[in-house]
Design an enzyme around this catalytic site. Structure first.
Site, PDB file in Angstrom:
ATOM      1  N   ARG A  15       0.804  -1.221   0.000  1.00 11.30           N
ATOM      2  CA  ARG A  15       0.000   0.000   0.000  1.00 11.30           C
ATOM      3  C   ARG A  15       0.840   1.275   0.000  1.00 11.30           C
ATOM      4  O   ARG A  15       0.329   2.357  -0.201  1.00 11.30           O
ATOM      5  CB  ARG A  15      -0.949  -0.026   1.217  1.00 11.30           C
ATOM      6  CG  ARG A  15      -2.021  -1.083   1.108  1.00 11.30           C
ATOM      7  CD  ARG A  15      -2.704  -1.378   2.439  1.00 11.30           C
ATOM      8  NE  ARG A  15      -1.945  -2.322   3.269  1.00 11.30           N
ATOM      9  CZ  ARG A  15      -2.357  -2.793   4.448  1.00 11.30           C
ATOM     10  NH1 ARG A  15      -3.527  -2.408   4.935  1.00 11.30           N
ATOM     11  NH2 ARG A  15      -1.607  -3.630   5.144  1.00 11.30           N
ATOM     12  N   GLU A 154      -9.931  -9.945  12.658  1.00 13.99           N
ATOM     13  CA  GLU A 154      -9.413  -9.038  11.629  1.00 13.99           C
ATOM     14  C   GLU A 154     -10.585  -8.357  10.917  1.00 13.99           C
ATOM     15  O   GLU A 154     -11.656  -8.939  10.764  1.00 13.99           O
ATOM     16  CB  GLU A 154      -8.546  -9.801  10.627  1.00 13.99           C
ATOM     17  CG  GLU A 154      -7.210 -10.245  11.205  1.00 13.99           C
ATOM     18  CD  GLU A 154      -6.354  -9.098  11.738  1.00 13.99           C
ATOM     19  OE1 GLU A 154      -6.044  -8.167  10.982  1.00 13.99           O
ATOM     20  OE2 GLU A 154      -6.006  -9.120  12.937  1.00 13.99           O
ATOM     21  N   ASN A 227       0.542   2.052   6.910  1.00 12.22           N
ATOM     22  CA  ASN A 227       0.272   1.189   5.764  1.00 12.22           C
ATOM     23  C   ASN A 227       0.324   1.973   4.451  1.00 12.22           C
ATOM     24  O   ASN A 227       0.605   1.407   3.409  1.00 12.22           O
ATOM     25  CB  ASN A 227      -1.092   0.509   5.911  1.00 12.22           C
ATOM     26  CG  ASN A 227      -1.095  -0.497   7.068  1.00 12.22           C
ATOM     27  OD1 ASN A 227      -0.077  -1.093   7.384  1.00 12.22           O
ATOM     28  ND2 ASN A 227      -2.228  -0.644   7.712  1.00 12.22           N
ATOM     29  N   TYR A 365      32.674  34.372  -2.563  1.00 17.34           N
ATOM     30  CA  TYR A 365      32.882  32.930  -2.540  1.00 17.34           C
ATOM     31  C   TYR A 365      34.260  32.640  -1.967  1.00 17.34           C
ATOM     32  O   TYR A 365      35.274  33.111  -2.486  1.00 17.34           O
ATOM     33  CB  TYR A 365      32.775  32.306  -3.935  1.00 17.34           C
ATOM     34  CG  TYR A 365      33.230  30.865  -3.911  1.00 17.34           C
ATOM     35  CD1 TYR A 365      32.560  29.939  -3.108  1.00 17.34           C
ATOM     36  CD2 TYR A 365      34.331  30.423  -4.628  1.00 17.34           C
ATOM     37  CE1 TYR A 365      32.977  28.619  -3.015  1.00 17.34           C
ATOM     38  CE2 TYR A 365      34.764  29.100  -4.547  1.00 17.34           C
ATOM     39  CZ  TYR A 365      34.082  28.209  -3.733  1.00 17.34           C
ATOM     40  OH  TYR A 365      34.502  26.913  -3.644  1.00 17.34           O
ATOM     41  N   TYR A 386      39.653  26.906  -8.471  1.00 20.13           N
ATOM     42  CA  TYR A 386      39.539  25.743  -9.358  1.00 20.13           C
ATOM     43  C   TYR A 386      40.027  26.118 -10.749  1.00 20.13           C
ATOM     44  O   TYR A 386      39.553  27.084 -11.343  1.00 20.13           O
ATOM     45  CB  TYR A 386      38.064  25.319  -9.390  1.00 20.13           C
ATOM     46  CG  TYR A 386      37.781  24.057 -10.157  1.00 20.13           C
ATOM     47  CD1 TYR A 386      38.518  22.893  -9.934  1.00 20.13           C
ATOM     48  CD2 TYR A 386      36.747  24.016 -11.095  1.00 20.13           C
ATOM     49  CE1 TYR A 386      38.235  21.728 -10.631  1.00 20.13           C
ATOM     50  CE2 TYR A 386      36.460  22.853 -11.797  1.00 20.13           C
ATOM     51  CZ  TYR A 386      37.214  21.711 -11.559  1.00 20.13           C
ATOM     52  OH  TYR A 386      36.941  20.553 -12.249  1.00 20.13           O
ATOM     53  N   ALA A 422      40.231  47.728  -5.029  1.00 22.31           N
ATOM     54  CA  ALA A 422      38.973  47.223  -5.570  1.00 22.31           C
ATOM     55  C   ALA A 422      39.210  46.667  -6.966  1.00 22.31           C
ATOM     56  O   ALA A 422      39.958  47.243  -7.765  1.00 22.31           O
ATOM     57  CB  ALA A 422      37.942  48.339  -5.618  1.00 22.31           C
TER      58      ALA A 422
END
Ligand code: UD1
Ligand code: CA
Length: 454
Positions: A15, A154, A227, A365, A386, A422
């Site tokens: 179920r 049941e 269930n 970052y 990277y 800057a």
């Protein structure tokens, strides 16, 4: 006195309509199965036995060595499932708790009460029942005039009259071990379904004139069984309420517990306030006096004391004391912000340590870097870590001033007291107390200003 738990987890869980075994579906961050095993630890003295079948490999892998597994193949019902534990347990335990792995809200104390009741019962077993208006497909408890249990009916075979019975079979039993193994062999095959139902064991005891005790439980919520995924969400909400309540009783404030999502196992110190729409997952530890959220997601992280984390996402990160983060900060794995660091809006930090008092206010970052104490990271600073193939480190000293929009092309070192102008693009190491500037804009030509119309 040895008490062993047998957990039935072999059923298909049809179920749920899922390729994941039902018992591995998570509830507040941990599989259903985990919750039941945790609760059983309070009542059982021995290593638990889990009956596996559907998705056996996955369940076994999850369990590791936390339980013994027995395979039920094919799956011929709950009585047949319990019987599979016989070979492991016969002669080795005094009492056996049998319960279903899809009842994850049952508490340790409840199982304990069940065992205590059975210890005083002259009969072969005791079972847990609950009275509820909504029967949810549970078996109905028929009692004799003397209060002992006569049968479990049941739902699908219950007469309309029996269906009205409000006392339900929760699905937790404590048996005298010797009697159990013998009785399990005597359970008749259900003529309609061709399965062996554990619930039919009641009638075996009754036929032998042995009393079956019922422990009537007063908390229906605890007996929510799963269930379908609708039940799963109900159980999730109930478990969340329980977790939040515990934190609040331990001194954590929540403005709106209903929109505060804290997984099992998260630790939070007193006088910390958790604001709405905050999700705290995994192995996370939060100290005292913090303000967390609103709108924050934290996973597998450490937070010290007196920090503020607003509308931010943290994963595998550490904040020491008096750190303030956000709004809209992202701390990834290995981000370590020491005391009094300020990380403002739209920053990202990964695999980097920011030492005491670093300020990083806006749009930066920082990856694979260490930043010395009291350094200021100007708006828009990027560590270019990277090169398309490998990650390279950036080391920035103390009291450094990084000008806005500086590109720090790694590998790179900047000595204490260095400054960048800057927009600088820094490709070579900068010695201590040295100013570097780069790429200034130059005048190209004189412009003619257009006159505005009207
Ligand atoms: C069962 C009880 C019912 C009780 C309800 C409470 C029976 C016959 N009925 O019904 O009286 O009110 O739980 O939650 O026991 N399982 C196996 N092997 C099998 C079949 C099932 O290991 O061959 C496991 C399932 O994985 C599950 C548990 O037993 O964890 C219960 O099975 P399920 O089919 O969910 O029983 P219910 O219909 O809920
Ligand atoms: Ca069930």
């Amino acid at each position: 006195m040895k008490v062993t738990a047998v957990l039935l987890a072999a059923g298909q869980g049809t179920r749920m309509k899922s390729s994941l075994p039902k018992v591995l579906h998570p509830l507040c961050g941990k599989p259903m199965l985990w919750h039941v095993l945790e609760a059983l630890k309070h009542a059982a003295s021995e290593r638990p036995v889990v009956v596996i079948g559907h998705g056996a490999e996955d369940v076994k892998k999850y369990l590791g060595d936390s339980a013994d597994c027995v395979l039920q193949e094919p799956q011929l019902g709950t009585g047949h499932a319990a019987l599979q534990a016989e070979s492991l347990l016969k002669g080795k335990t005094d009492y056996v708790i049998v319960t279903y792995a899809d009842m994850p809200l049952l508490r340790g104390e409840t199982f304990k009460r069940l065992v205590e009741t059975q210890r005083l019962n002259s009969g072969p077993f005791s079972l847990l029942t609950v009275i509820a208006d909504d029967p949810r497909g549970f078996g109905r408890i028929m009692r004799k005039a003397d209060g002992t249990v006569e049968a479990i009916v049941e739902e699908y075979v219950a007469t309309p009259e029996q269906q009205k019975i409000k006392e339900l079979n929760v699905g937790a039993y404590c048996f005298k071990a010797d009697w159990l193994w013998d009785a399990l062999h005597r359970i008749p095959k259900n003529p309609k379904k061709g399965e062996y139902y554990l619930t039919d064991i009641v009638e075996l005891a009754v036929k032998d004139n042995l009393p079956v005790q019922a422990v009537l439980h007063d908390d229906f919520i605890e007996t929510i069984g799963i269930n379908t995924r609708v039940h799963l969400s109900e159980a999730e909400a109930a478990m969340r309420t329980r977790i939040n309540r515990e934190h609040m009783l331990n001194g954590v404030s929540m403005m709106d517990p209903a929109s505060t999502y804290i997984e099992t196992g998260v630790r939070i110190g007193r006088d910390t306030v958790v604001m709405p729409n905050t999700h705290i997952h995994g192995n996370t530890e939060i100290g005292e006096g913090n303000m967390i959220g609103p709108n924050t997601i934290i996973r597998d992280s450490r937070i010290g004391n007196r920090c503020k984390v607003l509308s931010s996402v943290m994963e595998g990160a550490t904040l020491e004391d008096d750190v303030d983060v956000g709004p809209f900060a992202r701390l990834r794995k290995g981000a370590h912000l020491k005391s009094h660091v300020h990380m403002g809006n739209f920053g990202e930090v990964k695999d980097s340590t920011l030492h005491e008092g670093v300020k990083m206010g806006h749009f930066s970052y920082i990856g694979n870097a260490t930043i010395g104490a009291n350094t200021n990271i100007g708006a828009g600073t990027i560590t270019c870590n990277y090169d398309g193939e490998r990650k390279h480190p950036t080391e920035i000293g103390e009291d450094v001033f990084i000008g806005s929009d500086t590109m720090l092309v790694a590998p790179l070192k900047l000595g204490d007291g260095a400054r960048t102008g800057a927009g600088a693009v820094v490709t070579k190491n900068v010695p201590e107390d040295t100013l570097v500037v780069g790429m200034p804009a130059r005048a190209i030509r004189k412009l003619e200003r257009k006159k505005k119309k009207g």
